[in-house]
Structure formats: C-alpha cells, structure tokens
Design an enzyme around this catalytic site. Structure first.
Site, PDB file in Angstrom:
ATOM      1  CG  ASP A   1      -9.773  -0.906   4.577  1.00  7.99           C
ATOM      2  OD1 ASP A   1      -9.541  -1.289   3.418  1.00  7.99           O
ATOM      3  OD2 ASP A   1      -9.047  -1.147   5.555  1.00  7.99           O
TER       4      ASP A   1
ATOM      5  CE  LYS B   1      -3.781  -2.416   2.210  1.00  6.64           C
ATOM      6  NZ  LYS B   1      -4.307  -2.918   3.482  1.00  6.64           N
TER       7      LYS B   1
ATOM      8  CD  GLN C   1      -3.492  -4.931   6.522  1.00  6.46           C
ATOM      9  OE1 GLN C   1      -3.559  -3.921   5.846  1.00  6.46           O
ATOM     10  NE2 GLN C   1      -3.920  -6.103   6.086  1.00  6.46           N
TER      11      GLN C   1
HETATM   12  N1  GUN Z   1      -6.712  -7.554   5.907  1.00  8.67           N
HETATM   13  C1  GUN Z   1      -6.944  -8.285   4.792  1.00  8.67           C
HETATM   14  N2  GUN Z   1      -7.504  -7.516   3.849  1.00  8.67           N
HETATM   15  C2  GUN Z   1      -7.643  -6.275   4.365  1.00  8.67           C
HETATM   16  C3  GUN Z   1      -8.149  -5.040   3.854  1.00  8.67           C
HETATM   17  O1  GUN Z   1      -8.621  -4.917   2.722  1.00  8.67           O
HETATM   18  N3  GUN Z   1      -8.100  -3.991   4.722  1.00  8.67           N
HETATM   19  C4  GUN Z   1      -7.600  -4.089   5.978  1.00  8.67           C
HETATM   20  N4  GUN Z   1      -7.612  -3.008   6.749  1.00  8.67           N
HETATM   21  N5  GUN Z   1      -7.126  -5.213   6.471  1.00  8.67           N
HETATM   22  C5  GUN Z   1      -7.144  -6.300   5.674  1.00  8.67           C
END
Ligand code: GUN
Length: 289
Positions: free
Chosen positions: A119, A52, A96
C-alpha cells in the site's frame, strides 16, 4: 470529451500481469501472494477487500484475507502483522483502513515491514517516494498517474489542482504529479483553502479527492479541464437492485460537458487502484527472486 475508462485500462493491465505470472509459473515458480487484513464489518471495506481478492485471482495470484472481529485489540492486530511480516510465502499485504477507533492506525502501519508494504503507507516508503527513491507508491495516486500516462494526457507544465490532503490520496498524488518527468505545477487545496473556486478554475487537471459527494460543480471548472474523480459514495437509489448508486466527488451531470477528459464513477480511478496494488505485489515478489 474523452472518458478515461479505468475499467477497460485495468483489464488490459491485468492481462499484462497475468501473462507475467503465467511465465513465472511455467518456470515452476510459485504464484505471487497478496494478503489483506480487515478488522470489523464496515460495508465499504468489505467491498474493497472482496474486489482485491477477486482481482488477485484473475491475474493468477494467491490471495488470503485475515478477517478479524471489531473487538480485536491493538496487540492482537500487531501480532497478526508480525506473523505476516515473517511469513515467507506472503509477498505483500495490506491492512484495510479505517480501523476501529480503539486501534492506533499509525502504530499499526508503522509495524508493517516496508518490504511487504504494497500500500506504500509506511514512513519508510513515503520517505523514499518523496526523495524519488525506489519505493512502493500508494495505490490510488499510482493509479491516477497510470491513467494520465496511458491515456496520453499532457502533464508537463500543466497546472494541477488537487482537492484534499489525505495521506492516502491528496498528499502523495501532489508529490507524484510535481515530480521530474511528470512536471505538473501543483496546488494542493484543503478545508482551509480560501477562494477555492478561483483556484479550481485555473486547473488544467483537477483531482477531486475531498470525500464529499458532487462537491465539484460546473462553476468551479474551466473549459477543457481534465478531471480525475477519486470519490466513492454510496447513495440510496430505489431504481437499483442493490438499493444504492455509487457517485463521486464531481457533479458529472453538469460538469462533464466542460471537460476535455474525465474519469467516470464507478469505473474510473477505482479499478486502477486495485491494479496498482497488484503491480506493487508483483514488484515485491520479484525483489525476492
Ligand atoms: N481504505 C481506503 N482506501 C484504502 C487503501 O488504498 N488501502 C487500505 N489499506 N485501506 C484503504
């Protein structure tokens, strides 16, 4: 059989975002800012967050990562979220997942400001999405829709079978694909579903988000299906320099020959997930203009 090349499509969309950022900067405006919070040292989470950060820089965003110890308390994490909610220079942030067991994940998600929830995990954004209102839509489901749309996969009246009912992928993607304008007929399958192969064999579009390596086998699909493989699993592989390979929820070696289109793993859905997060961050930034 067509490969739905997520990596190539992601590059193209990132270039579109980068162009937009260049135009904003040329007008003297600051760059969009995406922040990420990561608690603990989970390997897969570290990789996601690093990707990211890299992608943010590629499109000209400002990026910051808040790395917190595994022992971080729920209260400390909630304080960090309040700080990010109030920081006017941060347009959007993600926490996350998964979080360490001693932290209540939903309580943490509920504390994120819906305006910065890129998200799309907060109840407000999920509610807005289900109602078809303007919302931040979760990144993986949004990436799946982008892949289908940009590759021109027909969806109207098609039977889409979704494997897995997670809050992050299965449930929201089932909602998005059944919406007006996309118009799939959706069957959402889960661990209690009976006669699963019978259902998956009816799929024109099969979304595998079940979290089990090579779960989808050739006896479970019909000829000409489009398969979206959301799985990401690390398996030991001595032939690789890093010691592992990445595989999906689909047994591609045996299934792909039956498909009219398929997403590879890696290089399918994953890159589009990150791009969707960037698109949501740019949207959060523009809302404040
Ligand atoms: N863990 C696995 N996929 C994601 C996601 O798309 N966003 C976040 N914040 N955590 C994750």
């Amino acid at each position: 059989m067509q490969i739905l090349d997520g990596k190539a499509l992601a590059l193209q969309i990132k270039e579109e975002i980068a162009n937009e950022v260049r135009q904003l900067r040329a007008k003297g405006m600051r760059a969009p800012h995406l922040a990420a919070v990561i608690v603990g040292t989970d390997g897969a989470s570290q990789t996601y967050v690093a990707n990211k950060e890299k992608s943010s820089h590629e499109v000209g965003f400002t990026s910051s990562v808040y790395r917190m110890a595994e022992s971080t308390t729920e209260e400390q994490l909630l304080e960090t979220i309040q700080f990010l909610n109030n920081d006017e220079e941060i347009d959007g942030f993600i926490v996350q997942l998964p979080l360490p067991k001693h932290i209540n994940e939903q309580k943490v998600i509920n504390a994120i400001s819906p305006d910065k929830d890129v998200d799309g995990f907060t109840p407000i954004n999920i509610g807005r999405m289900v109602l078809g209102e303007e919302a931040f839509v979760p990144a993986t489901p949004m990436g799946i829709c982008t892949l289908l749309q940009r590759y021109g996969v027909p969806t109207s009246g098609q039977h889409c079978v979704v494997l897995g009912r997670s809050n992050i992928v299965g449930t929201p993607v089932a909602n998005l694909l059944s919406r007006k304008g996309v118009d799939c007929t959706v069957t959402l399958c889960h661990s209690r579903t009976k006669n699963l192969p019978e259902l998956t064999r009816q799929a024109d579009i099969l979304v595998a988000a079940i979290g089990k390596p090579k779960f989808v086998t050739s006896d479970m699909v019909k000829e000409g299906v489009t398969i979206i493989d959301v799985g990401i699993h690390r398996i030991p592989d001595d032939t690789k320099k890093n010691g592992y390979s990445i595989i999906g929820d689909v047994d591609h070696a045996n299934v792909d020959k039956h498909c009219s289109a398929v997403t590879p793993v890696p290089g399918g859905v994953g890159p589009l997930t990150i791009v969707s997060l960037l698109q949501n961050t740019l949207k959060a930034y523009k809302k404040k203009l």
